[in-house]
Write a protein that holds these residues in place. Structure first.
Motif, PDB file in Angstrom:
ATOM      1  N   ASP A  37       0.863  -1.184   0.000  1.00  0.00           N
ATOM      2  CA  ASP A  37       0.000   0.000   0.000  1.00  0.00           C
ATOM      3  C   ASP A  37       0.901   1.237   0.000  1.00  0.00           C
ATOM      4  OD1 ASP A  37      -1.845  -1.993   0.454  1.00  0.00           O
ATOM      5  OD2 ASP A  37      -2.731  -1.061   2.220  1.00  0.00           O
ATOM      6  N   THR A  39       0.857   5.465  -0.025  1.00  0.00           N
ATOM      7  CA  THR A  39       0.172   6.750   0.031  1.00  0.00           C
ATOM      8  C   THR A  39       0.945   7.680  -0.895  1.00  0.00           C
ATOM      9  OG1 THR A  39      -0.527   6.340   2.294  1.00  0.00           O
ATOM     10  CG2 THR A  39      -0.571   8.627   1.528  1.00  0.00           C
ATOM     11  N   ASP A  41       1.811  11.223  -3.064  1.00  0.00           N
ATOM     12  CA  ASP A  41       1.797  12.677  -2.973  1.00  0.00           C
ATOM     13  C   ASP A  41       2.431  13.226  -4.240  1.00  0.00           C
ATOM     14  OD1 ASP A  41       4.532  12.268  -2.565  1.00  0.00           O
ATOM     15  OD2 ASP A  41       4.360  12.467  -0.394  1.00  0.00           O
ATOM     16  N   GLY A  67      -6.424   1.887  -7.117  1.00  0.00           N
ATOM     17  CA  GLY A  67      -6.145   3.090  -6.367  1.00  0.00           C
ATOM     18  C   GLY A  67      -6.926   4.268  -6.878  1.00  0.00           C
ATOM     19  N   LYS A 118      -2.120  13.897  -4.371  1.00  0.00           N
ATOM     20  CA  LYS A 118      -2.629  13.020  -3.320  1.00  0.00           C
ATOM     21  C   LYS A 118      -3.249  11.782  -3.956  1.00  0.00           C
ATOM     22  CE  LYS A 118      -5.824  13.178   0.585  1.00  0.00           C
ATOM     23  NZ  LYS A 118      -6.826  14.000   1.279  1.00  0.00           N
ATOM     24  N   LEU A 120      -3.754   7.056  -3.464  1.00  0.00           N
ATOM     25  CA  LEU A 120      -3.500   5.770  -2.830  1.00  0.00           C
ATOM     26  C   LEU A 120      -3.313   4.733  -3.921  1.00  0.00           C
ATOM     27  CD1 LEU A 120      -3.444   3.997  -0.243  1.00  0.00           C
ATOM     28  CD2 LEU A 120      -5.902   3.689  -0.552  1.00  0.00           C
ATOM     29  N   ILE A 122      -2.597   0.450  -4.297  1.00  0.00           N
ATOM     30  CA  ILE A 122      -2.490  -0.863  -3.655  1.00  0.00           C
ATOM     31  C   ILE A 122      -2.060  -1.875  -4.708  1.00  0.00           C
ATOM     32  CG2 ILE A 122      -3.708  -2.686  -2.401  1.00  0.00           C
ATOM     33  CD1 ILE A 122      -5.694  -0.443  -1.501  1.00  0.00           C
TER      34      ILE A 122
END
Length: 132
Positions: A37, A39, A41, A67, A118, A120, A122
């Motif tokens: 995973d 995060t 940016d 994501g 921003k 996510l 996976i």
């Protein structure tokens, strides 16, 4: 009576041979499974997956990447952190699948933002190999 004993012996030998073959095949393959995973940016990120110690000589790989991004970005995967096999442009919600030949002990995933700040990501990955 001898024919019955002979017949039962043959059945036992055949079943034993099938069981031995099945066990040898079952124990000759290895699947490396990883889930990562990230995060995201506005910076570049690299994730690496290596095969397990029990594995050798990879032959194929499959992965699913899902994501979301609030803009655009690039996702690349390849053999090392400079040689990439495929590049996808990501934006919004995404779902990427790959299933194919793979002969490297490592897989690199590299994310580069274009306009995204921003998000996510996976990664669910399986690398299929021989067993040591």
């Amino acid at each position: 009576k001898a024919a019955i004993i002979f017949g039962i012996s043959c059945i036992v030998l055949v079943l034993g041979g099938i069981l031995a073959l099945w066990l040898s095949l079952e124990n000759s393959f290895w699947i490396t499974k990883r889930s990562i995973d990230l995060t995201l940016d506005n910076t570049e990120q690299i994730a690496m997956i290596s095969i397990d110690e029990q594995a050798q000589h990879p032959t194929s790989m499959e992965f699913n990447i899902v994501g979301t991004l609030n803009g655009k970005g690039l996702l690349m995967f390849g053999w090392n952190d400079t040689t990439f096999y495929r590049t996808d442009t990501l934006s919004g919600n995404f779902d990427i699948h790959y299933n194919g030949d793979w002969y490297s002990d490592t897989t690199y995933f590299k994310y580069e933002p274009i306009s995204a700040t921003k998000g996510l990501l996976i990664i669910d990955c399986k690398i299929f190999s021989g067993r040591k």
